[in-house]
Design a protein around this motif. Sequence first.
Motif, PDB file in Angstrom:
ATOM      1  N   GLY A 222       0.779  -1.106  -0.053  1.00 25.69           N
ATOM      2  CA  GLY A 222       0.221   0.095   0.035  1.00 25.69           C
ATOM      3  C   GLY A 222       0.737   1.309  -0.276  1.00 25.69           C
ATOM      4  O   GLY A 222       1.988   1.299   0.085  1.00 25.69           O
ATOM      5  N   LYS A 224       0.796   3.631   2.274  1.00 25.45           N
ATOM      6  CA  LYS A 224       1.726   3.855   3.549  1.00 25.45           C
ATOM      7  C   LYS A 224       2.901   2.995   3.637  1.00 25.45           C
ATOM      8  O   LYS A 224       3.217   3.308   4.894  1.00 25.45           O
ATOM      9  CB  LYS A 224       0.290   3.951   4.443  1.00 25.45           C
ATOM     10  CG  LYS A 224      -0.774   4.813   4.581  1.00 25.45           C
ATOM     11  CD  LYS A 224      -1.695   4.638   5.413  1.00 25.45           C
ATOM     12  CE  LYS A 224      -2.954   5.644   5.206  1.00 25.45           C
ATOM     13  NZ  LYS A 224      -3.933   5.514   6.509  1.00 25.45           N
ATOM     14  N   GLU A 225       3.001   2.121   2.878  1.00 20.99           N
ATOM     15  CA  GLU A 225       4.398   1.309   3.328  1.00 20.99           C
ATOM     16  C   GLU A 225       5.319   1.896   2.478  1.00 20.99           C
ATOM     17  O   GLU A 225       5.333   2.223   1.510  1.00 20.99           O
ATOM     18  CB  GLU A 225       3.962  -0.248   2.882  1.00 20.99           C
ATOM     19  CG  GLU A 225       3.220  -0.862   3.694  1.00 20.99           C
ATOM     20  CD  GLU A 225       2.608  -2.004   3.316  1.00 20.99           C
ATOM     21  OE1 GLU A 225       3.088  -3.090   3.773  1.00 20.99           O
ATOM     22  OE2 GLU A 225       1.734  -2.194   2.294  1.00 20.99           O
ATOM     23  N   LYS A 255      -1.785  -7.341   2.654  1.00 23.63           N
ATOM     24  CA  LYS A 255      -1.887  -5.840   2.637  1.00 23.63           C
ATOM     25  C   LYS A 255      -1.938  -5.409   4.182  1.00 23.63           C
ATOM     26  O   LYS A 255      -2.536  -5.911   5.079  1.00 23.63           O
ATOM     27  CB  LYS A 255      -3.306  -5.719   1.983  1.00 23.63           C
ATOM     28  CG  LYS A 255      -3.404  -6.014   0.566  1.00 23.63           C
ATOM     29  CD  LYS A 255      -4.919  -5.437  -0.155  1.00 23.63           C
ATOM     30  CE  LYS A 255      -5.024  -5.939  -1.485  1.00 23.63           C
ATOM     31  NZ  LYS A 255      -6.190  -5.308  -1.928  1.00 23.63           N
ATOM     32  N   LEU A 256      -1.788  -3.965   4.079  1.00 17.68           N
ATOM     33  CA  LEU A 256      -1.489  -3.340   5.566  1.00 17.68           C
ATOM     34  C   LEU A 256      -2.968  -3.372   6.258  1.00 17.68           C
ATOM     35  O   LEU A 256      -2.789  -3.807   7.313  1.00 17.68           O
ATOM     36  CB  LEU A 256      -1.159  -2.018   5.234  1.00 17.68           C
ATOM     37  CG  LEU A 256      -0.863  -0.865   6.320  1.00 17.68           C
ATOM     38  CD1 LEU A 256      -0.030  -1.483   7.351  1.00 17.68           C
ATOM     39  CD2 LEU A 256      -0.514   0.256   5.948  1.00 17.68           C
ATOM     40  N   GLU A 257      -4.019  -3.181   5.483  1.00 16.16           N
ATOM     41  CA  GLU A 257      -5.018  -3.069   6.496  1.00 16.16           C
ATOM     42  C   GLU A 257      -5.597  -4.693   7.034  1.00 16.16           C
ATOM     43  O   GLU A 257      -6.555  -4.684   7.736  1.00 16.16           O
ATOM     44  CB  GLU A 257      -6.429  -2.673   5.551  1.00 16.16           C
ATOM     45  CG  GLU A 257      -6.658  -3.338   4.251  1.00 16.16           C
ATOM     46  CD  GLU A 257      -5.842  -3.151   2.832  1.00 16.16           C
ATOM     47  OE1 GLU A 257      -6.187  -2.843   2.061  1.00 16.16           O
ATOM     48  OE2 GLU A 257      -4.760  -2.156   3.226  1.00 16.16           O
ATOM     49  N   ASN A 258      -5.092  -5.623   6.404  1.00 21.08           N
ATOM     50  CA  ASN A 258      -5.369  -7.031   6.849  1.00 21.08           C
ATOM     51  C   ASN A 258      -4.303  -7.515   7.966  1.00 21.08           C
ATOM     52  O   ASN A 258      -4.484  -8.610   8.306  1.00 21.08           O
ATOM     53  CB  ASN A 258      -5.583  -7.814   5.909  1.00 21.08           C
ATOM     54  CG  ASN A 258      -6.805  -7.292   4.782  1.00 21.08           C
ATOM     55  OD1 ASN A 258      -7.866  -6.653   5.455  1.00 21.08           O
ATOM     56  ND2 ASN A 258      -6.566  -7.810   3.526  1.00 21.08           N
ATOM     57  N   ARG A 259      -3.292  -6.614   7.982  1.00 18.19           N
ATOM     58  CA  ARG A 259      -2.104  -7.239   8.816  1.00 18.19           C
ATOM     59  C   ARG A 259      -2.545  -7.161  10.329  1.00 18.19           C
ATOM     60  O   ARG A 259      -3.068  -6.267  10.945  1.00 18.19           O
ATOM     61  CB  ARG A 259      -0.991  -5.997   8.638  1.00 18.19           C
ATOM     62  CG  ARG A 259       0.544  -6.858   9.226  1.00 18.19           C
ATOM     63  CD  ARG A 259       1.685  -6.102   8.697  1.00 18.19           C
ATOM     64  NE  ARG A 259       1.480  -5.929   7.093  1.00 18.19           N
ATOM     65  CZ  ARG A 259       2.009  -5.033   6.377  1.00 18.19           C
ATOM     66  NH1 ARG A 259       2.578  -3.956   6.941  1.00 18.19           N
ATOM     67  NH2 ARG A 259       1.872  -5.194   5.121  1.00 18.19           N
ATOM     68  N   GLU A 279       1.183   3.677  15.884  1.00 13.15           N
ATOM     69  CA  GLU A 279       0.281   3.077  14.986  1.00 13.15           C
ATOM     70  C   GLU A 279       1.090   2.698  13.578  1.00 13.15           C
ATOM     71  O   GLU A 279       0.897   1.734  13.061  1.00 13.15           O
ATOM     72  CB  GLU A 279      -0.831   4.135  14.842  1.00 13.15           C
ATOM     73  CG  GLU A 279      -1.912   3.396  13.725  1.00 13.15           C
ATOM     74  CD  GLU A 279      -2.346   1.970  14.008  1.00 13.15           C
ATOM     75  OE1 GLU A 279      -2.978   1.364  12.998  1.00 13.15           O
ATOM     76  OE2 GLU A 279      -2.413   1.558  15.062  1.00 13.15           O
ATOM     77  N   LYS A 282       2.886  -0.386  12.344  1.00 13.35           N
ATOM     78  CA  LYS A 282       2.056  -1.532  11.531  1.00 13.35           C
ATOM     79  C   LYS A 282       2.477  -1.966   9.950  1.00 13.35           C
ATOM     80  O   LYS A 282       2.478  -2.802   9.489  1.00 13.35           O
ATOM     81  CB  LYS A 282       0.516  -1.363  11.626  1.00 13.35           C
ATOM     82  CG  LYS A 282      -0.447  -2.383  11.027  1.00 13.35           C
ATOM     83  CD  LYS A 282      -1.674  -2.100  11.247  1.00 13.35           C
ATOM     84  CE  LYS A 282      -2.504  -3.173  10.664  1.00 13.35           C
ATOM     85  NZ  LYS A 282      -4.200  -2.928  10.572  1.00 13.35           N
TER      86      LYS A 282
END
Length: 451
Positions: A222, A224-225, A255-259, A279, A282
């Motif tokens: 993503g 944000k990574e 994916k980041l949101e599922n981590r 936060e 993550k």
Amino acid sequence: MKWNKVKKGKSFITAFIGVSTILTLIVSLSVSSVSAQENVDTFDWTRENVSNLTITDQNTAPKINKDELVGITSDSYIWDSWPLQDMNGHPAVVNGFKIIFALSVPKDVLPGKRHDTAEIHYFYSKDGKTWESGGPVFKDGKALGSRQWAGSSIVHKNGELQIFYTATGQKNETQLSYDQRIATATADISTTNTSVTFKNWSKHKIILEADGEYYQTKEQTGNKETSYAFRDPYFFQDPKTREKYLLFEANSAGKLENRPYKHAYIGSDEFRQNHVSPESSKAYNGSIGIAKAANNDSSKFELMPPLLEANYVNDELERPSVIVKGNNYYLFAKTHSEKFASGLNAPEGLYGFTSESLFGGYQPLNESGLVIANPTDNPYQAYSWMVMPNGTVTSFVNYVNVDEKDIYEIGEQSTEYQMEHFGGVLAPSLKISITRDETKILHEKKQGVFK
């Protein structure tokens, strides 16, 4: 072959379905020892581990004076480098010649842009001190990708070179991309009294790509990574089993949101009581991956679960490698200070871990993992450390004497400033001692010594 993930703590067990399937696989892969079951106990490098880090005289490299060093080529920068190795991991000698490989660009390229056009060059020497440039390894334009990043090179018992490298981007692309796959090719090594060349190249072949199950794909990454990695292959033949593997740098899949968040990423119960993980942590999900050779000529590999993950800790564990000393395996990787998650203060350096098994039970060396740090007053002086089986550690000169600027500020400086402060040459090697789970720097060696 599929390494099916079966959870048992952090263990993953491979399983084949049906006797006929096993027999078919054994015949088709032409291997005599494909294990029907192999456990990988992925180690979590924790925020607590990194918080145990202490900078000392025993883990701080001597300060480099760039003006005292010489380049092995006058018209190019070099950085990530590695020797031609024999099947046991030792630097090889072919008809009296030592051979090293390095990423390279012409000296008119801005140092910060060097990865955009990198190609692998090679150099050869009879005394290991004075090196001759052989130029690009791949002279025929058949290398995969738009440029090549770091890899590993071995000489087989029949004298054949096999090189593993990162094929980055896509051939003939009009816009720079960061696709990363692991490729291989073979060639004959031809020598005269004064030169080394590579002839009769095989077709280049992609042998490993991120799968999205164990290792994050580019599509799963993503905005944000901060980084994406599936690169830096390192060949390793286990002296205990004779099985062949590739280690590589990667990121934990998904994916980041599922981590998920796991206490195991942070540390012990006691540590977590007084530690706050921002936060943003993550988004940090670096890992060290491994794949097992599925045929005799090391042209086909099957992904296995990662040896190590650094979720909530670090997102770029570059150029992993492993050596065996006594009964223990020593796993190494290098990383930049800015690649640690928020709330962790750790230097640019070489980090290491040890276990009695290749596939698990790792513990960080020196409690934190830190093996070699750059000096605090020269924090970017060297990078891309590589540990030889005898404890010699090689690297290259990165940015020196940068007046307390961080790496982002360096990139904002003038072309003249960046070129003046960038090394792009082999650094003085270091000698380290390794005693069980502790290491220390013993002394500095001459520039570019690989043995």
